[in-house]
Design a protein around this motif. Structure first.
Motif, short mmCIF file in Angstrom:
data_model
loop_
_atom_site.label_atom_id
_atom_site.label_comp_id
_atom_site.label_asym_id
_atom_site.label_seq_id
_atom_site.Cartn_x
_atom_site.Cartn_y
_atom_site.Cartn_z
N TYR A 1 -20.49 -1.09 -92.85
CA TYR A 1 -19.67 -0.28 -91.94
C TYR A 1 -19.94 1.19 -92.25
CZ TYR A 1 -16.61 -3.62 -89.51
OH TYR A 1 -16.10 -4.60 -88.67
N LYS B 1 -23.41 -8.15 -87.89
CA LYS B 1 -21.99 -7.84 -87.76
C LYS B 1 -21.67 -6.40 -88.19
CE LYS B 1 -20.65 -12.65 -88.66
NZ LYS B 1 -19.90 -13.56 -89.59
N LYS C 1 -21.17 -2.39 -88.24
CA LYS C 1 -20.61 -1.53 -87.19
C LYS C 1 -20.45 -0.09 -87.67
CE LYS C 1 -17.87 -5.09 -84.81
NZ LYS C 1 -16.54 -5.43 -84.25
N MET D 1 -12.47 4.83 -77.92
CA MET D 1 -12.11 3.61 -77.18
C MET D 1 -13.18 3.28 -76.14
SD MET D 1 -7.96 3.59 -76.68
CE MET D 1 -7.92 5.11 -75.70
N ASN E 1 -16.09 1.66 -77.81
CA ASN E 1 -15.74 0.29 -78.17
C ASN E 1 -15.80 -0.65 -76.97
OD1 ASN E 1 -13.04 -1.70 -78.38
ND2 ASN E 1 -14.43 -1.77 -80.13
N ARG E 2 -15.34 -0.15 -75.82
CA ARG E 2 -15.38 -0.98 -74.61
C ARG E 2 -16.82 -1.27 -74.20
NH1 ARG E 2 -10.88 2.23 -73.01
NH2 ARG E 2 -12.29 3.67 -71.91
N SER F 1 -19.63 -1.05 -76.22
CA SER F 1 -20.40 -1.74 -77.25
C SER F 1 -19.49 -2.17 -78.40
CB SER F 1 -21.51 -0.82 -77.79
OG SER F 1 -22.35 -0.37 -76.76
N PRO F 2 -18.66 -3.20 -78.17
CA PRO F 2 -17.73 -3.63 -79.22
C PRO F 2 -18.42 -4.20 -80.45
CG PRO F 2 -17.77 -5.20 -77.41
CD PRO F 2 -18.55 -4.00 -76.94
N ASP F 3 -19.69 -4.60 -80.30
CA ASP F 3 -20.44 -5.13 -81.43
C ASP F 3 -21.03 -4.02 -82.29
OD1 ASP F 3 -22.04 -4.46 -79.26
OD2 ASP F 3 -23.69 -5.72 -79.94
N PHE G 1 -19.39 -0.41 -82.16
CA PHE G 1 -18.38 0.62 -82.44
C PHE G 1 -16.97 0.04 -82.55
CE2 PHE G 1 -21.71 2.84 -79.95
CZ PHE G 1 -22.14 3.73 -80.95
N THR G 2 -16.23 0.55 -83.51
CA THR G 2 -14.82 0.25 -83.64
C THR G 2 -14.12 1.52 -84.10
OG1 THR G 2 -13.19 -1.28 -84.61
CG2 THR G 2 -14.97 -0.53 -86.04
N HIS H 1 -13.63 -5.90 -93.93
CA HIS H 1 -14.54 -6.51 -92.96
C HIS H 1 -16.01 -6.43 -93.37
CE1 HIS H 1 -11.15 -6.56 -90.14
NE2 HIS H 1 -10.92 -5.31 -90.50
#
Length: 217
Positions: free
Chosen positions: A21, A56, A58, A75, A78-79, A81-83, A85-86, A110
Motif C-alpha cells: 500500500y 491486490k 493499492k 472518491m 476510487n470509482r 479504479s477501485p483496484d 485507489f482507495t 490490508h
C-alpha cells in the motif's frame, strides 16, 4: 510424499508478491492529485506486471481535512479504479504526521508492507523498486534519503543541516536528509503502533522501533 509434493506445487503456483500500500497524505491537493495518481498508478502497474507486488496492492490517499475538493477527487479515483485507489478521510485537519500515521495504521490491516510519500511527487518514485529489493532481502524499514541538495538554496541547506544536528542533540536518532519517504513492513508497523505519542514526529519514532533498516538514495 507424492501428495505433499502436489500440495507444495499448488502453493508455489498460487503464490503472488506481497501486498503493497502506497500511503499518501493530502491537504488541499485538488490540483496535484490527478498528476500524482497517474504517476503512482503507472508505477504500481509496472510493479504488478513484474510480479514484484501482489495484484491486490493499492494507493491509499489520506485526506487531512482538506478545504478544497481533494476528497471528491479521491472518491472519483476510487470509482474509476477501485483496484488501484482507495482513501481515508479525517474529520478535520490533524496535521501531516497524524494524517500519515492514520494512513499507515489503516493500511497495515490490508497489506504486507507500505511505502509512504508526500503528494507533491518531490520524492523519486522510481526508488520504490530499490526499496522493495531491500525489503525482500530482509529489511523491515527502508529510508528514502536525498543524496544531493544542489537545487536547494544555501539557506535551506544550512537550516536543514542545523535541524538534524539539533534533533540529534536532543537525543533523537534521526536519518539525515530523510523526510517521510520510507518503506515499512507489517512487523515494523505493528511496532510503531505500540508508541503512545501525542505530538508525533515519525522521523524520530521510526528508528526507535529497532528492526533491521536500510537506506536508498
Amino acid at each position: 510424499k507424492d501428495g505433499k509434493r502436489i500440495i507444495d506445487l499448488k502453493k508455489y503456483m498460487n503464490k503472488e508478491g506481497d501486498i503493497l500500500y502506497i500511503v499518501v497524505p493530502c491537504y488541499n491537493e485538488e490540483e496535484m492529485l490527478p498528476i500524482t495518481a497517474q504517476a503512482l498508478a503507472k508505477k504500481l502497474s509496472s510493479l504488478k506486471a513484474a510480479g514484484r507486488v501482489s495484484q491486490k496492492s493499492k494507493v491509499l490517499f489520506v485526506d487531512d481535512g482538506s478545504k478544497d475538493k481533494t476528497w471528491e477527487g479521491i472518491m472519483g479515483l476510487n470509482r474509476l479504479s477501485p483496484d488501484v485507489f482507495t482513501g481515508v478521510k479525517l474529520s478535520r485537519n490533524r496535521g501531516h504526521q497524524n494524517a500519515l500515521l492514520a494512513g499507515l495504521m489503516t493500511a497495515k490491516e490490508h497489506c504486507d508492507f507500505t511505502v509512504s510519500m508526500d503528494a507533491d511527487l518531490q520524492d523519486d518514485i522510481n526508488a520504490i523498486d530499490e526499496m522493495i529489493a531491500k525489503y525482500k532481502s530482509g529489511f523491515d524499514v527502508v529510508y528514502g534519503v536525498r543524496s544531493k541538495r544542489e537545487t536547494d538554496t544555501f539557506f535551506k541547506r544550512f537550516t536543514a543541516e542545523g535541524f538534524y544536528k539539533f534533533i540529534r542533540f536532543l537525543g533523537a536518532d534521526v536519518v539525515d536528509n530523510h523526510a517521510d519517504y520510507r518503506l515499512m513492513s507489517k512487523r515494523a508497523l505493528n511496532g510503531l503502533e505500540q508508541f503512545g505519542e501525542v505530538n508525533l514526529f515519525l522521523r524520530g519514532l521510526v528508528p526507535m522501533i529497532g528492526y533491521p533498516s536500510a537506506k536508498v538514495f
